[in-house]
Design an enzyme around this catalytic site. Structure first.
Site, short mmCIF file in Angstrom:
data_model
loop_
_atom_site.label_atom_id
_atom_site.label_comp_id
_atom_site.label_asym_id
_atom_site.label_seq_id
_atom_site.Cartn_x
_atom_site.Cartn_y
_atom_site.Cartn_z
N LYS A 116 0.82 -1.21 0.00
CA LYS A 116 0.00 0.00 0.00
C LYS A 116 0.85 1.26 0.00
O LYS A 116 0.54 2.24 -0.68
CB LYS A 116 -0.97 -0.01 1.20
CG LYS A 116 -2.10 -1.01 1.02
CD LYS A 116 -3.02 -1.04 2.22
CE LYS A 116 -4.13 -2.07 2.03
NZ LYS A 116 -4.94 -2.23 3.23
N LYS A 199 -9.01 -12.43 -7.50
CA LYS A 199 -10.02 -12.67 -6.48
C LYS A 199 -11.11 -11.61 -6.58
O LYS A 199 -10.82 -10.46 -6.88
CB LYS A 199 -9.35 -12.58 -5.10
CG LYS A 199 -10.05 -13.35 -4.02
CD LYS A 199 -9.17 -13.49 -2.79
CE LYS A 199 -9.14 -12.22 -1.97
NZ LYS A 199 -8.59 -12.42 -0.62
N LYS A 202 -13.68 -5.54 -4.14
CA LYS A 202 -14.14 -4.21 -4.53
C LYS A 202 -12.99 -3.37 -5.09
O LYS A 202 -13.15 -2.59 -6.01
CB LYS A 202 -14.73 -3.48 -3.31
CG LYS A 202 -16.10 -3.99 -2.90
CD LYS A 202 -17.19 -3.44 -3.80
CE LYS A 202 -18.53 -4.00 -3.46
NZ LYS A 202 -19.17 -3.44 -2.30
#
Length: 337
Positions: A116, A199, A202
């Site tokens: 991230k 996978k 969202k």
């Protein structure tokens, strides 16, 4: 008695709005089963959501929405403890002790932080994003959890929790249960309908690839009918060569509790259209009661808030005892008010 059972703890972020088929079949369904065999604590981790900027109203709404969906999924407040993380202040209090037990290098090596922060750049990466795995350590140790149901991608966080628990116990005496990961191996892994190599998620998917459980039935049916399929027309489970059809078979098998070989037999000689049409109907029928129950909870916020308040009370009874013991062990002066 619930207390004789092994204790599990898990949490879900309130940032995604509607649950989707992937996180329901991959996690929440197992939580519902575990409340029958374990002393189960489940929370909406609103503090973790703050590692990224949040709109305050949206965060409040999504927290209620996540709680309503957990209850609509079948979590029963009489059988398990359902609560909101920020309603139990001991989480952040224990987190500071855990931060003081964690090495800087140890925290730097956490894969999710590395991924991230690489995307965002160091100037836009908060200290909270760096330390949130340590808050997760506190979340788990606070409840003396024996097991933590997680996907394989969270195993590293459980290892960190175990290491810090053992370090604390070694330094200050036996204080925390050292938890085991409860890896959900048999869990159905659900992939993106438009990109069956990824996978269902969202953040990673195009909206067409994700089946939201709160979608209107027509919208869900349309997504399933337009799912990417593979070359040929044979309906067989072959994740390597036929990832699209294999994903649809997995969803069908999981929702109907049917074996995949049985489904292969049922659809032998039929085209992809037959499988998609049936599956669209199965998903729509299965999601309708979930959607109705979620709406019932959201339409009655007083009852929902009351369930969460009772859950927080039950959680605090355990958390306060653990925190008091940890504070005492490290030498903090007890408060005499």
């Amino acid at each position: 008695m619930a207390n004789d059972r092994p204790r599990v703890l898990s949490g879900i972020q309130p940032t995604s709005g509607s649950f989707h088929l992937g996180n329901y079949l991959g996690a929440v369904r197992q939580w519902v089963a575990l409340q029958e065999t374990h002393d189960a604590f489940y929370m909406v981790v609103d503090l973790h959501a703050l590692t990224l900027p949040q709109d305050p109203k949206a965060l409040r709404d999504n927290t209620r929405l996540a709680a309503a969906q957990l209850l609509a999924s079948g979590l029963d407040p009489e059988r398990c403890t359902v609560f909101v993380q920020s309603h139990v202040p001991e989480h952040t209090q224990l987190s500071w002790l855990m931060e003081c037990m964690t090495g800087f290098g140890e925290a730097s090596r956490m894969t999710q932080f590395k991924d991230k922060s690489a995307k965002q750049g160091t100037d836009r990466t908060s200290v909270g994003l760096f330390t949130y795995p340590v808050l997760q350590v506190a979340d788990i140790l606070l409840y003396q959890a024996n097991q933590v149901p997680v996907g394989e991608d969270q195993r590293q966080h459980i290892e960190l929790t175990r290491n810090i628990a053992e370090r604390f116990n070694g330094r200050y005496g036996n204080t925390f249960t050292v938890p085991e990961p409860y890896i959900l191996r048999e869990t159905a892994k659900i992939y993106d309908l438009q990109d069956p190599s990824a996978k269902m998620s969202k953040s990673a998917s195009s909206p067409k690839g994700v089946v939201d459980l709160l979608d209107e039935p027509k919208a869900s049916a349309k997504k399933i009918k337009s799912a990417v399929t593979d070359t040929g027309s044979e309906i067989v489970f072959d994740p390597e060569n036929k990832p699209g059809i294999s994903n649809l078979l997995t969803i069908h098998a999981t929702l109907t509790n049917t074996g995949i070989p049985e489904l292969e037999q049922k659809y032998a000689g039929k085209g992809y259209g037959a499988l998609k049409t049936d599956l669209a109907e199965i998903v729509s029928e299965w999601a309708a009661p979930f959607r109705d129950r979620t709406r019932d909870f959201l339409d009655d916020p007083e009852t929902l808030d009351s369930i969460l308040a009772k859950g927080a009370e039950k959680a605090r009874a355990v958390a306060a005892e653990t925190l008091a013991q940890a504070y005492d062990r490290v030498g903090l002066l007890p408060s005499k008010h």
